[in-house]
Write an enzyme that holds these catalytic residues in place. Structure first.
Site, PDB file in Angstrom:
ATOM      1  N   HIS A 236       6.345   7.670   8.109  1.00  0.00           N
ATOM      2  CA  HIS A 236       5.028   7.433   7.543  1.00  0.00           C
ATOM      3  C   HIS A 236       4.001   7.753   8.614  1.00  0.00           C
ATOM      4  CE1 HIS A 236       7.025   3.994   5.000  1.00  0.00           C
ATOM      5  NE2 HIS A 236       7.482   5.181   4.700  1.00  0.00           N
TER       6      HIS A 236
ATOM      7  N   TYR B 106       4.799  -6.480  11.796  1.00  0.00           N
ATOM      8  CA  TYR B 106       3.843  -5.556  12.400  1.00  0.00           C
ATOM      9  C   TYR B 106       2.426  -5.844  11.939  1.00  0.00           C
ATOM     10  CZ  TYR B 106       4.211  -2.779   8.023  1.00  0.00           C
ATOM     11  OH  TYR B 106       4.220  -2.363   6.724  1.00  0.00           O
TER      12      TYR B 106
HETATM   13  C1  LIG Z   1       1.799  -1.082   3.214  1.00  0.00           C
HETATM   14  C2  LIG Z   1       1.440  -1.995   2.015  1.00  0.00           C
HETATM   15  C3  LIG Z   1       2.105  -1.872   0.817  1.00  0.00           C
HETATM   16  N1  LIG Z   1       1.771  -2.669  -0.214  1.00  0.00           N
HETATM   17  C4  LIG Z   1       2.529  -2.538  -1.468  1.00  0.00           C
HETATM   18  C5  LIG Z   1       2.466  -1.157  -2.073  1.00  0.00           C
HETATM   19  C6  LIG Z   1       3.824  -1.002  -2.688  1.00  0.00           C
HETATM   20  O1  LIG Z   1       3.817  -1.462  -4.036  1.00  0.00           O
HETATM   21  C7  LIG Z   1       4.729  -1.902  -1.912  1.00  0.00           C
HETATM   22  C8  LIG Z   1       5.639  -1.168  -0.988  1.00  0.00           C
HETATM   23  O2  LIG Z   1       4.852  -0.292  -0.197  1.00  0.00           O
HETATM   24  P1  LIG Z   1       5.482   0.811   0.718  1.00  0.00           P
HETATM   25  O3  LIG Z   1       6.554   1.526  -0.022  1.00  0.00           O
HETATM   26  O4  LIG Z   1       4.382   1.631   1.303  1.00  0.00           O
HETATM   27  O5  LIG Z   1       6.163  -0.078   1.854  1.00  0.00           O
HETATM   28  P2  LIG Z   1       6.830   0.426   3.138  1.00  0.00           P
HETATM   29  O6  LIG Z   1       7.725   1.562   2.854  1.00  0.00           O
HETATM   30  O7  LIG Z   1       7.419  -0.766   3.804  1.00  0.00           O
HETATM   31  O8  LIG Z   1       5.602   0.999   3.991  1.00  0.00           O
HETATM   32  C9  LIG Z   1       5.292   0.582   5.267  1.00  0.00           C
HETATM   33  O9  LIG Z   1       6.355   1.026   6.113  1.00  0.00           O
HETATM   34  C10 LIG Z   1       6.164   0.808   7.470  1.00  0.00           C
HETATM   35  C11 LIG Z   1       7.375   1.362   8.185  1.00  0.00           C
HETATM   36  C12 LIG Z   1       4.885   1.436   7.885  1.00  0.00           C
HETATM   37  O10 LIG Z   1       4.810   2.311   8.722  1.00  0.00           O
HETATM   38  C13 LIG Z   1       3.732   0.958   7.160  1.00  0.00           C
HETATM   39  O11 LIG Z   1       2.566   1.583   7.613  1.00  0.00           O
HETATM   40  C14 LIG Z   1       3.934   1.156   5.692  1.00  0.00           C
HETATM   41  O12 LIG Z   1       3.859   2.533   5.439  1.00  0.00           O
HETATM   42  O13 LIG Z   1       3.889  -2.792  -1.173  1.00  0.00           O
HETATM   43  C15 LIG Z   1       0.791  -3.603  -0.141  1.00  0.00           C
HETATM   44  O14 LIG Z   1       0.476  -4.326  -1.107  1.00  0.00           O
HETATM   45  N2  LIG Z   1       0.133  -3.752   1.046  1.00  0.00           N
HETATM   46  C16 LIG Z   1       0.431  -2.991   2.127  1.00  0.00           C
HETATM   47  O15 LIG Z   1      -0.188  -3.165   3.229  1.00  0.00           O
END
Ligand SMILES: Cc1cn([C@H]2C[C@H](O)[C@@H](COP(=O)(O)OP(=O)(O)O[C@H]3O[C@@H](C)C(=O)[C@@H](O)[C@H]3O)O2)c(=O)[nH]c1=O
Length: 162
Positions: A62, A130
């Site tokens: 990401h 994080y």
């Molecule tokens: C990142 C984030 C996601 N979400 C929601 C959106 C989605 O429905 C669900 C899962 O999101 P993601 O698939 O993006 O989650 P994830 O794959 O865990 O994404 C995260 O990974 C880590 C390693 C990073 O580097 C972060 O910056 C972020 O990208 O959570 C939030 O409500 N708030 C947040 O801050």
């Protein structure tokens, strides 16, 4: 890698287990300055926790254009972080960096905007705690992805059998 900072934490161990200071907004006594300095100028906008509970999963890569991430792997979890510098004007553009975090290595990793990041869990389950310097906005997500098997990083996930 330019702008990436790895900050080792001081582990207090006794017969009950361990203690770690994770964040400070100021120093109070000798020995506490470095942690306060590490976070100086880092705007803590949001604290996040992510848990991987499956085998053989790689999370990422990401990247963000506006926010920095600061990662910590709480022991006894362990993971391998892979970074790729996507910033065109960076002195380390295109370079990669690998950091193992967690049990045995208590540390924060500061990941600036423009540096793609991902991790391979080395334990199951595997937690990542994080902070980010910008609040996640569903209407304007500063979230971009490149495949985990991008040629620049594909070989770096491997755990060597040496
Ligand atoms: C990142 C984030 C996601 N979400 C929601 C959106 C989605 O429905 C669900 C899962 O999101 P993601 O698939 O993006 O989650 P994830 O794959 O865990 O994404 C995260 O990974 C880590 C390693 C990073 O580097 C972060 O910056 C972020 O990208 O959570 C939030 O409500 N708030 C947040 O801050």
């Amino acid at each position: 890698m330019e702008g990436v900072r790895v900050f080792p934490l001081r582990r207090f161990v006794d017969d009950r287990g361990l203690f770690l200071e994770l964040y400070r907004n100021q120093a109070t006594h000798p020995g506490s300055e470095e942690l306060a300095r590490f976070f100086s100028g880092v705007e803590v906008a949001q604290l996040n926790y992510s848990l991987v509970t499956v085998n053989e999963h790689i999370k990422g890569l990401h990247y963000h254009l506006k926010q920095a991430d600061v990662w910590f792997c709480p022991p006894p979890f362990k993971l391998k972080v892979v970074l790729l510098d996507l910033r065109r004007n960076s002195p380390t553009a295109g370079k990669t960096q690998v950091v193992v975090l967690g049990e045995g290595k208590d540390a924060w990793v500061y990941i600036p905007a423009g540096v793609a990041h991902g991790y391979r869990p080395l334990t199951n389950p595997c937690g990542l705690f994080y902070l980010v310097t910008r609040c996640f906005d569903l209407n304007d997500p500063d979230e971009y992805r490149i495949p985990w098997d991008h040629p620049a990083v594909k070989e770096l996930w491997e755990v060597k059998n040496e």
